[in-house]
Each structure stands twice: as C-alpha cells, then as structure tokens.
Scaffold this active site. Structure first.
Site, PDB file in Angstrom:
ATOM      1  N   ASN A   9       0.860  -1.183   0.000  1.00 51.99           N
ATOM      2  CA  ASN A   9       0.000   0.000   0.000  1.00 51.99           C
ATOM      3  C   ASN A   9       0.900   1.238   0.000  1.00 51.99           C
ATOM      4  OD1 ASN A   9      -1.845   2.021   0.489  1.00 51.99           O
ATOM      5  ND2 ASN A   9      -2.273   1.429   2.610  1.00 51.99           N
ATOM      6  N   TRP A  10       0.962   1.883  -1.156  1.00 46.62           N
ATOM      7  CA  TRP A  10       1.878   3.034  -1.276  1.00 46.62           C
ATOM      8  C   TRP A  10       1.311   4.287  -0.613  1.00 46.62           C
ATOM      9  CZ3 TRP A  10       3.824   2.915  -7.115  1.00 46.62           C
ATOM     10  CH2 TRP A  10       4.463   1.687  -7.343  1.00 46.62           C
ATOM     11  N   HIS A  98      -9.393   1.057   4.984  1.00 50.38           N
ATOM     12  CA  HIS A  98      -8.128   1.285   5.686  1.00 50.38           C
ATOM     13  C   HIS A  98      -8.386   2.207   6.881  1.00 50.38           C
ATOM     14  CE1 HIS A  98      -4.028   2.475   6.533  1.00 50.38           C
ATOM     15  NE2 HIS A  98      -3.639   1.410   5.839  1.00 50.38           N
ATOM     16  N   GLU A 100      -6.834   4.610   7.958  1.00 50.67           N
ATOM     17  CA  GLU A 100      -6.641   6.043   7.671  1.00 50.67           C
ATOM     18  C   GLU A 100      -7.891   6.632   7.019  1.00 50.67           C
ATOM     19  OE1 GLU A 100      -2.948   5.535   5.583  1.00 50.67           O
ATOM     20  OE2 GLU A 100      -2.006   4.930   7.465  1.00 50.67           O
ATOM     21  N   GLY A 176       2.487   2.143  10.750  1.00 55.72           N
ATOM     22  CA  GLY A 176       3.421   3.252  10.539  1.00 55.72           C
ATOM     23  C   GLY A 176       4.087   3.735  11.817  1.00 55.72           C
ATOM     24  N   SER A 216       3.512  -2.171  10.355  1.00 57.72           N
ATOM     25  CA  SER A 216       4.975  -2.181  10.485  1.00 57.72           C
ATOM     26  C   SER A 216       5.579  -3.543  10.114  1.00 57.72           C
ATOM     27  CB  SER A 216       5.406  -1.751  11.893  1.00 57.72           C
ATOM     28  OG  SER A 216       4.936  -0.441  12.162  1.00 57.72           O
ATOM     29  N   GLY A 237       2.859  -1.151   4.287  1.00 63.45           N
ATOM     30  CA  GLY A 237       2.891   0.271   3.964  1.00 63.45           C
ATOM     31  C   GLY A 237       4.322   0.713   3.690  1.00 63.45           C
ATOM     32  N   GLY A 238       4.978   1.240   4.711  1.00 62.33           N
ATOM     33  CA  GLY A 238       6.319   1.838   4.570  1.00 62.33           C
ATOM     34  C   GLY A 238       7.309   0.966   3.817  1.00 62.33           C
TER      35      GLY A 238
HETATM   36  C1  PEP Z   1      -0.704   0.040   5.936  1.00 66.90           C
HETATM   37  O1  PEP Z   1      -0.793   1.207   5.632  1.00 66.90           O
HETATM   38  O2  PEP Z   1      -1.565  -0.732   5.522  1.00 66.90           O
HETATM   39  C2  PEP Z   1       0.415  -0.388   6.783  1.00 66.90           C
HETATM   40  C3  PEP Z   1       0.348  -1.572   7.301  1.00 66.90           C
HETATM   41  O3  PEP Z   1       1.444   0.502   6.972  1.00 66.90           O
HETATM   42  P1  PEP Z   1       2.875   0.193   7.646  1.00 66.90           P
HETATM   43  O4  PEP Z   1       3.372  -1.098   7.061  1.00 66.90           O
HETATM   44  O5  PEP Z   1       3.734   1.361   7.272  1.00 66.90           O
HETATM   45  O6  PEP Z   1       2.648   0.074   9.124  1.00 66.90           O
END
Ligand code: PEP
Length: 255
Positions: A9-10, A98, A100, A176, A216, A237-238
């Site tokens: 997931n960018w 999500h 967010e 994140g 993460s 994500g990251g």
């Molecule tokens: C995400 O946004 O779905 C996510 C899991 O982010 P991160 O891996 O950065 O925690």
C-alpha cells in the site's frame, strides 16, 4: 489451500514518474516469478495507468490495486472513482476500509460494505481492512471489536470464489509506528476472524479467504507472521516503498 499474498500500500506517496520507476524496480526484481505467492501493489490513483503499463509490458504476474473506490456507477460525485473506472486502468484489487480512511475521512462499516459489494459486482477483489485502536486493545476487547467489524463489513456479501475476497487485519496502533503486533497477537485475531467467516459463509469458503496482517511489517519480521495458521500474507505500507524491501518480503513468503 490458500496462496500467500504480499500487498504493498503506497498510500499518498510517489508522483507519476516515481511510481512508474518503483513499479519497474519491483517487476525487474521479480522477473523470475513469484511462485505461488500473489503479489499486489496499490499505487495512488494518478499512478495507476502508468504502473499498469509497466506491469503489462513486463508481462508481470504482479497485480494492480487501487486504494479506494466509490460505490456508485457514475454521476455527480466530484472527486470519486467508480469500480468501472478502476477496471479501465487495469486494477483488479482495491483496498477498502483502511484505518486512515476510517479515521481521517469518517468511513463507516456501512460504507465499506457498500464498496465491497460494488467492487465484487465488477469482479474487483476487495482487500478489506479491519483493526482496533490502542484504546480498544488496552481494554482487552480487541477480538470482539474486530469480529463486529467483520460482521458489518461482510453483511449480505455473496462469496462464491474465496480467492476473490481478502481481509487485512491491521491493528491501528501498529500502522506506521514501528510498533508491531507479535505473531501470536496477529494469530489471536486472525483466528477469530476465520471462525467468524466460518459462521457467516461456511467452512469451505472461509478456508479459502486470505487474511493478511498489516502494521509495520518488514523483511525482518514477516516470516514470523507467515508461520501462523491463519495469517496468509501481509499488507505492507512503509516497507513497500522501496523495491528491495518489498521484494525481500515476497521472497520470504515464497519460502
Ligand atoms: C498500511 O498502511 O496498511 C500499513 C500496514 O502501513 P505500515 O506497514 O507502514 O505500518
């Protein structure tokens, strides 16, 4: 038997040119194939067409996902994107729900349920996210909280092919933040999700639905999650923003 899935997931990262470059890097590094791991990347909306062209030109098995959708077919919904529009640029998956979007944009379980139905009507696979806040986790009610989300998000869905519906369990406190859930934490909730799916859809369908862990996740820890019975992959994500780390996670899932 469920194929593992690694999905990137960018979020709101990568301009058009940067997105094309990142996709090219991923495709190049996965040129020898991904075995039976399903690999999905979810660039921002404006990058979808360019990334789609990279995937097509490379004849890559990497699939394209959007990060959001609106449930209407067309019309006066400024700023929104319909399922048919996503199909027209090559997206075959779409992240919905999500945390967010739930947190910053007020999306409800009812919205997420409508989005899932609209996507499935267009043969786009939802990657439907759920997960609890730190407050809920600390109160010890996280399992029930997530089970309730699953029940609301899947209400009235008809799933005939379980590979066409994906769930991502993402504890909000781990997204994140660098704070990861342990593999046992992930299994506790993913196991409860599976049981709920059995109650709703029956064992045969529930056994085929992929449940991803997100929060993460990175090359160093993804292997531990994947060892767990009900964790079938990761939503990343990251660590999906660098071709090398994303591909390392795919390779870990191939082992
Ligand atoms: C995400 O946004 O779905 C996510 C899991 O982010 P991160 O891996 O950065 O925690």
């Amino acid at each position: 038997m469920r194929n593992r899935m690694i999905a990137g997931n960018w979020k709101m990262n990568e301009t058009f040119a940067e997105g094309v470059e990142l996709a090219q890097g991923i495709v190049d590094q996965l040129a020898s194939g991904t075995g039976n791991v399903d690999v999905v990347i979810a660039p921002p909306l404006v990058d979808l067409k360019g990334v789609s062209e990279v995937l097509t030109q490379a004849n890559s098995s990497v699939a394209l996902s959007a990060q959001n959708v609106y449930w209407e077919e067309s019309g006066a919904f400024t700023g929104e994107t319909s399922p048919a529009m996503l199909t027209s640029v090559g997206a075959t998956y779409c992240i919905i729900g999500h945390s967010e979007r739930r947190g910053y944009f007020g999306e409800t379980d009812e919205d997420i349920n409508r989005k899932a139905k609209a996507l499935m009507a267009h043969d786009i696979v939802p990657i439907s996210c759920c997960g609890e806040s730190l407050e809920v986790r600390n109160a010890g009610t996280h399992v029930q909280f997530v089970v309730d989300q699953i029940k609301a998000d899947t209400k009235g869905l008809e799933i005939t092919d379980p590979s066409k519906y994906v769930i991502a369990y993402e504890p909000i406190w781990a997204i994140g933040t660098g704070m990861t859930a342990t593999a046992d934490d992930a299994q506790e909730v993913c196991g409860a999700i599976r049981k709920t799916l059995v109650e709703i859809f029956g064992a045969e369908i529930a056994d085929g639905i992929r449940i991803l862990y997100g929060g993460s996740a990175k090359p160093e820890n993804v292997g531990g999650f994947l060892e767990k019975e009900d964790v079938d992959g990761a939503l990343v994500g990251g660590a999906s923003l660098k071709a090398g780390s994303f591909v390392a996670m795919v390779k870990s899932a191939m082992n």
